[in-house]
Motif scaffolding. Structure first.
Motif, PDB file in Angstrom:
ATOM      1  N   LYS A 159     -48.278  -1.853  17.349  1.00 55.25           N
ATOM      2  CA  LYS A 159     -48.459  -3.150  17.999  1.00 55.25           C
ATOM      3  C   LYS A 159     -47.264  -4.031  17.675  1.00 55.25           C
ATOM      4  CE  LYS A 159     -52.385  -4.616  16.429  1.00 55.25           C
ATOM      5  NZ  LYS A 159     -53.605  -5.433  16.261  1.00 55.25           N
ATOM      6  N   LEU A 160     -46.814  -4.776  18.670  1.00 53.94           N
ATOM      7  CA  LEU A 160     -45.682  -5.683  18.489  1.00 53.94           C
ATOM      8  C   LEU A 160     -46.199  -7.101  18.326  1.00 53.94           C
ATOM      9  CD1 LEU A 160     -42.669  -6.382  18.532  1.00 53.94           C
ATOM     10  CD2 LEU A 160     -42.783  -6.399  21.030  1.00 53.94           C
ATOM     11  N   ASN A 161     -45.908  -7.712  17.179  1.00 58.97           N
ATOM     12  CA  ASN A 161     -46.273  -9.109  16.907  1.00 58.97           C
ATOM     13  C   ASN A 161     -44.994  -9.926  16.765  1.00 58.97           C
ATOM     14  OD1 ASN A 161     -49.320  -8.779  16.359  1.00 58.97           O
ATOM     15  ND2 ASN A 161     -48.417  -7.278  14.987  1.00 58.97           N
ATOM     16  N   SER A 162     -44.890 -10.991  17.533  1.00 60.66           N
ATOM     17  CA  SER A 162     -43.682 -11.811  17.494  1.00 60.66           C
ATOM     18  C   SER A 162     -44.003 -13.229  17.063  1.00 60.66           C
ATOM     19  CB  SER A 162     -43.001 -11.831  18.866  1.00 60.66           C
ATOM     20  OG  SER A 162     -43.857 -12.389  19.840  1.00 60.66           O
ATOM     21  N   LYS A 163     -42.981 -13.940  16.587  1.00 62.51           N
ATOM     22  CA  LYS A 163     -43.145 -15.339  16.199  1.00 62.51           C
ATOM     23  C   LYS A 163     -41.839 -16.078  16.474  1.00 62.51           C
ATOM     24  CE  LYS A 163     -41.859 -14.762  11.315  1.00 62.51           C
ATOM     25  NZ  LYS A 163     -42.302 -14.900   9.919  1.00 62.51           N
ATOM     26  N   GLY A 164     -41.898 -17.387  16.382  1.00 55.93           N
ATOM     27  CA  GLY A 164     -40.721 -18.200  16.667  1.00 55.93           C
ATOM     28  C   GLY A 164     -40.770 -18.759  18.081  1.00 55.93           C
ATOM     29  N   TYR A 165     -39.755 -19.532  18.424  1.00 58.13           N
ATOM     30  CA  TYR A 165     -39.753 -20.265  19.683  1.00 58.13           C
ATOM     31  C   TYR A 165     -38.637 -19.839  20.630  1.00 58.13           C
ATOM     32  CZ  TYR A 165     -43.016 -23.355  17.275  1.00 58.13           C
ATOM     33  OH  TYR A 165     -44.106 -23.858  16.594  1.00 58.13           O
TER      34      TYR A 165
ATOM     35  N   ALA B 295     -38.657 -13.717  15.055  1.00 57.41           N
ATOM     36  CA  ALA B 295     -38.741 -12.404  14.425  1.00 57.41           C
ATOM     37  C   ALA B 295     -39.840 -11.605  15.110  1.00 57.41           C
ATOM     38  CB  ALA B 295     -39.028 -12.537  12.929  1.00 57.41           C
ATOM     39  N   VAL B 296     -39.810 -10.287  14.896  1.00 59.69           N
ATOM     40  CA  VAL B 296     -40.882  -9.422  15.386  1.00 59.69           C
ATOM     41  C   VAL B 296     -41.310  -8.491  14.267  1.00 59.69           C
ATOM     42  CG1 VAL B 296     -40.133  -9.501  17.795  1.00 59.69           C
ATOM     43  CG2 VAL B 296     -39.312  -7.667  16.304  1.00 59.69           C
ATOM     44  N   LYS B 297     -42.569  -8.091  14.323  1.00 61.69           N
ATOM     45  CA  LYS B 297     -43.135  -7.201  13.312  1.00 61.69           C
ATOM     46  C   LYS B 297     -43.865  -6.075  14.035  1.00 61.69           C
ATOM     47  CE  LYS B 297     -44.894  -6.078   9.159  1.00 61.69           C
ATOM     48  NZ  LYS B 297     -44.088  -5.653   8.017  1.00 61.69           N
ATOM     49  N   TYR B 298     -43.565  -4.834  13.638  1.00 61.40           N
ATOM     50  CA  TYR B 298     -44.238  -3.671  14.208  1.00 61.40           C
ATOM     51  C   TYR B 298     -45.335  -3.222  13.251  1.00 61.40           C
ATOM     52  CZ  TYR B 298     -40.688  -3.359  17.831  1.00 61.40           C
ATOM     53  OH  TYR B 298     -39.889  -3.632  18.905  1.00 61.40           O
ATOM     54  N   GLU B 299     -46.572  -3.224  13.759  1.00 61.01           N
ATOM     55  CA  GLU B 299     -47.726  -2.870  12.947  1.00 61.01           C
ATOM     56  C   GLU B 299     -48.335  -1.583  13.488  1.00 61.01           C
ATOM     57  OE1 GLU B 299     -52.151  -4.620  11.807  1.00 61.01           O
ATOM     58  OE2 GLU B 299     -51.005  -5.428  13.472  1.00 61.01           O
TER      59      GLU B 299
ATOM     60  N   PHE C  64     -51.925 -12.220  12.196  1.00 58.57           N
ATOM     61  CA  PHE C  64     -52.750 -11.134  12.686  1.00 58.57           C
ATOM     62  C   PHE C  64     -53.449 -10.494  11.495  1.00 58.57           C
ATOM     63  CE2 PHE C  64     -48.360  -9.794  12.149  1.00 58.57           C
ATOM     64  CZ  PHE C  64     -48.468  -8.704  11.310  1.00 58.57           C
ATOM     65  N   PRO C  65     -54.535  -9.737  11.749  1.00 57.22           N
ATOM     66  CA  PRO C  65     -55.332  -9.198  10.636  1.00 57.22           C
ATOM     67  C   PRO C  65     -54.526  -8.288   9.719  1.00 57.22           C
ATOM     68  CG  PRO C  65     -56.549  -9.045  12.693  1.00 57.22           C
ATOM     69  CD  PRO C  65     -55.152  -9.445  13.055  1.00 57.22           C
ATOM     70  N   THR C  66     -54.414  -8.688   8.465  1.00 54.38           N
ATOM     71  CA  THR C  66     -53.687  -7.905   7.479  1.00 54.38           C
ATOM     72  C   THR C  66     -54.116  -8.325   6.087  1.00 54.38           C
ATOM     73  OG1 THR C  66     -51.497  -7.506   6.515  1.00 54.38           O
ATOM     74  CG2 THR C  66     -51.778  -9.541   7.728  1.00 54.38           C
ATOM     75  N   ARG C  67     -54.288  -7.347   5.196  1.00 54.79           N
ATOM     76  CA  ARG C  67     -54.654  -7.671   3.811  1.00 54.79           C
ATOM     77  C   ARG C  67     -53.524  -8.404   3.111  1.00 54.79           C
ATOM     78  NH1 ARG C  67     -56.149  -2.075   1.334  1.00 54.79           N
ATOM     79  NH2 ARG C  67     -54.598  -1.451   2.852  1.00 54.79           N
ATOM     80  N   GLU C  68     -52.274  -8.043   3.455  1.00 49.79           N
ATOM     81  CA  GLU C  68     -51.127  -8.642   2.783  1.00 49.79           C
ATOM     82  C   GLU C  68     -50.932 -10.102   3.170  1.00 49.79           C
ATOM     83  OE1 GLU C  68     -51.123  -5.597   4.230  1.00 49.79           O
ATOM     84  OE2 GLU C  68     -51.217  -4.579   2.293  1.00 49.79           O
TER      85      GLU C  68
END
Length: 671
Positions: free
Chosen positions: A194-200, A270-274, A402-406
């Motif tokens: 899954k691709l999660n992104s943030k920023g403007y 930034a983007v995060k791959y989960e 997004f759902p994450t223990r960390e």
């Protein structure tokens, strides 16, 4: 118009320069070294000339797929403020089973122009430092050699990681500009991310699906009885699809940090791959991506969380003696809360899981956040109070999008009174119910009930903290000022004051005030420093020189003297992220000024009142003259902890008017 044209010219110059540059390692040009400032952002202390990150998978016969991360960066340093970018710290994840990430192929060079020639300074082994940061992370850190104003540095390395679920964030935006960025993420069809992104900035990858293959080597041995007859080696080719995400960006602006922001990383592009699931051919999928229900269940069922809440034998006799004769639930809560704060000291370690366990923390009178606040929750429940733990992410840890223990690194306690929820954190001696340490005031927490269900709760306070400053002063004809000062503070303002005052030596504290305000103090006194139920009070007498300008037979001075605001904290033309004041607050100034003999008021500033839209805040300035005295009342009020960026222009103008008003002069003339 000329400035606009120049900006356009600079922009296209930057584009042409990027196009002409060679970003192969070692191909640093003299043009890059001679550049004195960034062509678009002249205030930049450094810039990423080029930034590259490639993530892909390779297959190992013995262990299967492994994640590979290749990093290459070239940075231009313009001045000393940019020297920090010459130090790089690389975190390397490790697991308790012995698996760990490994860094290989580290190569780094600093380039300078000396006597017209390019000089190279290579990073040597003695400039590389390896350390253990925590139970889960090691670190490789290096500082580039021979850094000067104008240096260009570049480094590259590769990380081999067995943790296919742990893909580090792709960070596109920094505190300095990025001229050119190329990044990619490639994964075999068996792994769904899954691709999660943030920023403007609204950054999107180019997505392709490409053919790929791998060769799997295997061997089989045939045997008869205990005797090996022979070994057969096989080499199988497997074809599969590879999903590839490519980012190709130019001229990424610096993310400028302003005051009143909780964590700038929350707004960085930034983007995060989960990892969502893994499915190999002819097998059922194995899911990794979690819902909030999964996250809460995993945390709550941990022996270092839920099981610790159920332990009561180590404290039950003490709590029975403490609240046995008390029937009111809130009185019980107050007694237990203060008992835990005085009984167990915080060791400074965050965590949603206990460190040494609640029993040991209670016995040794020290523990981490979870030791203390899970203990508090357990004691409240034991006493019949409806209390539950609340998972939160501190300001420094960011916001769990997004759902994450960390995403959670801290836990506090919540009491449901039936009419509302009261939040408690026993790690801070000077916190009170619903008056939490600033580190915890970060958007929303997640309450976990006894049945394992969870819900969110805002961590920002609604009640307004207050500060009142009262001064009775006498202005001398030479411009010197003397008088008495008193400060009253409530709620968060009181908590902050108590932290600063009680944790330091009083003489040192007085010296800090004298140094910061440039005055001499006598008769210093603080009341209610430990009585949290009352406002804290600070008072002293003072003398301060040169508080007025004397020109001819006139005296000019600001009636707020050394408490006037001097500069607007909001300097950007536009702001994309919220304004975070931490908590609503109101500051009131009541100042009486006795005028020097032989002088009268010629001019007073005008009375002024302004209000922010949607009742977000207000400013009031009232000044009068009576019996050779000036009476000043100033009230500054911010009514919400968080203000959205749509009101940035209004907030910026609010402070502009406030500063102008507080710096207006009273004019006295000699009689």
């Amino acid at each position: 118009m000329i400035k606009k044209c120049n900006l356009i010219v600079y922009f296209f110059l930057a584009i042409n320069l990027i196009t002409a540059q060679d970003f192969s390692f070692g191909k640093v040009s003299s043009e890059e070294l001679k550049e004195k400032s960034h062509p678009i952002d002249s205030a930049a202390s450094a810039t990423y000339l080029y930034k590259s990150k490639k993530c892909y998978f390779r297959y190992l016969d013995n262990s299967g797929f492994e994640l590979v991360i290749e990093v290459y960066e070239r940075i231009k340093i313009y001045n000393k403020e940019g020297y920090d970018f010459a130090t790089k710290a690389i975190p390397l994840y490790k697991a308790s089973q012995g698996n760990r990430e490994n860094i290989i192929g580290l190569k780094a060079v600093t380039y300078n122009i000396i006597d017209g020639k390019i000089e190279e300074s290579k990073l040597k082994k003695d400039g590389i430092f390896e350390s253990e940061v925590s139970e889960y992370y090691d670190q490789t850190k290096f500082t580039m050699p021979n850094i000067k104003d104008g240096s260009v540095i570049e480094f590259k390395y590769k990380i081999n990681s067995p943790f296919i679920f742990n893909v580090d964030e792709f960070v596109f935006q920094h505190s300095i500009p990025v001229n050119k960025l190329e990044s990619s993420f490639s994964s075999p069809e068996y792994f769904n991310y899954k691709l999660n992104s943030k920023g403007y900035l609204g950054i999107y990858p180019k997505i392709t699906r490409e053919n790929s293959s791998l060769n799997i080597k295997s061997k089989t041995r045939s045997s008869m009885s205990s005797r090996v007859v022979g070994t057969t080696f096989n080499n199988d080719k497997i074809d599969f699809f590879e999903n590839k995400h490519v980012y190709d960006l130019s001229n990424i602006p610096a993310l400028k940090e302003e005051p009143y922001i909780n964590n700038i990383n929350n707004y960085r592009a930034a983007v995060k791959y989960e990892l969502s699931y893994v499915q190999y051919p002819n097998s059922i999928p194995k899911y990794y991506s979690r819902t909030w229900k999964d996250v809460v269940k995993t945390i709550y069922t941990s022996p270092n969380f839920g099981a610790e809440l159920n332990k009561t034998g180590y404290y039950n006799q003490d709590i029975d003696a403490l609240v046995g004769a008390v029937s009111d639930p809130m009185q019980k809560s107050a007694l237990i809360y203060n008992f835990v704060k005085s009984k167990v000291k915080w060791n400074g370690i965050y965590g949603k899981y206990t460190y040494n366990g609640v029993r040991k923390a209670y016995k040794e009178n020290v523990g981490n956040v979870a030791d203390i606040n899970l203990m508090l929750t357990s004691m409240l429940r034991y006493a019949g109070v409806n209390a539950n733990p609340v998972l939160i992410s501190t300001r420094g840890n960011g916001i769990p999008l997004f759902p994450t223990r960390e995403g959670y690194n801290y836990v506090i306690s919540a009491i449901d009174t039936g009419e509302g929820v009261v939040l408690l954190d026993a790690t801070s001696m000077y916190s009170m119910p619903n008056v939490l340490p600033t580190r915890t005031l970060n958007w929303e927490g997640r309450i976990i009930n006894k049945d394992g269900q969870s819900s969110t709760i805002s961590l920002y306070p609604n009640q307004q903290s207050s500060r009142t400053i009262m001064m009775t002063t006498k202005l001398g004809e030479n411009g010197d000022l003397s008088g008495s000062f008193r400060r009253l503070a409530k709620l968060h303002n009181a908590r902050i004051y108590r932290n600063n005052y009680n944790e330091s030596d009083e003489d040192s504290y007085i010296e800090k005030i004298e140094k910061s305000l440039d005055l001499e103090i006598s008769d210093f006194e603080v009341k209610n420093s430990l009585d949290l139920g009352k406002p804290i009070s600070e008072s002293y007498k003072f003398v301060k020189e040169s508080q007025a300008d004397i020109i001819g037979d006139k005296i000019y001075f600001s009636p707020m003297f050394f408490y006037r605001s001097k500069s607007n904290p909001f300097k950007l033309d536009k702001r994309s992220y919220p304004i975070d004041f931490s908590y609503p607050s109101e500051t009131t100034y009541r100042i009486i000024i006795e005028l020097p003999e032989g002088y009268k008021v010629e001019t007073l500033p005008e009375v002024k009142s302004i209000a922010l839209p949607e009742q977000l805040g207000s400013f009031r300035y009232k000044i009068t003259e009576k019996n050779n005295q000036i009476h000043l009342l100033v009230i500054e009020s911010i009514n919400k902890a968080i203000i959205t960026p749509s009101y940035y222009e209004a907030i910026k103008n609010y402070y502009k008017i406030l500063i102008e008003k507080e710096n207006e002069k009273v004019v006295l003339t000699k009689v």
